[in-house]
Design an enzyme around this catalytic site. Structure first.
Site, mmCIF file in Angstrom:
data_model
loop_
_atom_site.group_PDB
_atom_site.id
_atom_site.type_symbol
_atom_site.label_atom_id
_atom_site.label_comp_id
_atom_site.label_asym_id
_atom_site.label_seq_id
_atom_site.Cartn_x
_atom_site.Cartn_y
_atom_site.Cartn_z
ATOM 1 N N ASP A 31 0.811 -1.219 0.000
ATOM 2 C CA ASP A 31 0.000 0.000 0.000
ATOM 3 C C ASP A 31 0.846 1.271 0.000
ATOM 4 O OD1 ASP A 31 -2.105 -1.737 0.221
ATOM 5 O OD2 ASP A 31 -2.909 -0.894 2.075
ATOM 6 N N HIS A 175 3.755 -2.166 3.005
ATOM 7 C CA HIS A 175 3.715 -0.808 2.444
ATOM 8 C C HIS A 175 5.006 -0.592 1.657
ATOM 9 C CE1 HIS A 175 0.937 -0.685 5.863
ATOM 10 N NE2 HIS A 175 0.300 0.257 5.196
#
Length: 205
Positions: A31, A175
């Site tokens: 992400d 991430h």
């Protein structure tokens, strides 16, 4: 009882929402990118190992780094949408949510790539957000195992998603804007390979 209700909700929403993959492998998702340095380090490490992953990106970062978007697409990884500014759907009006999703068409026109997956910021999905995702033909993708890379140190993150912690079909949350993940990804891939855990992207299911 609470977990039973949650599981029932996910079952009823399964035509529109993914929490676990269909294959027996483990799904890698990242992400908040694209990041000017770490995204390509991660994407290249995966590609060098013959692994595809799914990246859920934020519109304002995409606009800053279009060249990285093109490179990651060329490497064969999936691109999903993670909102334009990473604002929670719960804090947005219906008009704001509609405007947020409208960016998807701009992205598709600019890069010639069709987005199929959406992950709401913070995993906070609203009825309006779900409606817009369905309207745009998107599957909402959550996760079943959090690496906790936003909170934990390197060794802990490695343990959180180690081969003995994952289950078939798990969707792992990372991430790609963190230095830590650019550093550990080659080591993680090696551990999964040694444990005969297959790695895949959402498009490969």
């Amino acid at each position: 009882m609470k977990s039973l209700i949650i599981n029932l909700i996910y079952f009823l929403m399964s035509p529109f929402l993914i929490r676990k993959g269909k294959k027996s492998g483990v799904y890698l998702t990242f992400d908040d990118g694209p990041h000017p340095v770490n995204t390509l380090k991660i994407a290249n490490a995966l590609s060098d190992a013959g692994v595809r992953a799914s990246f859920f990106w934020v519109g304002d970062q995409i606009e800053k780094h279009p060249e990285i978007v093109k490179e990651v697409i060329q490497l064969g990884h999936d691109i999903g949408y993670h909102s334009f500014s990473h604002k929670s759907l719960r804090k947005m009006s219906r008009q704001e949510v509609a405007a947020d999703f409208a960016y998807i068409r701009r992205f598709e026109k600019q890069f010639g790539y069709r987005i199929k997956y959406y992950r709401p910021p913070y995993g906070e999905l609203t009825l309006t957000g779900l409606f817009m995702a369905v309207r745009y033909g998107l599957k909402v993708v959550m996760w079943s195992l959090d690496s906790r890379d936003s909170y934990d140190a390197e060794e802990e993150v490695m343990n959180n998603v180690s081969p003995n912690m994952v289950m078939k079909g798990d969707i792992l949350l990372f991430h790609d804007d963190y230095d830590l993940n650019a550093k550990i990804m080659p080591k993680l891939i090696k551990e999964y390979r040694q444990a005969e855990v297959s790695l895949c992207s959402l498009e490969s299911q």
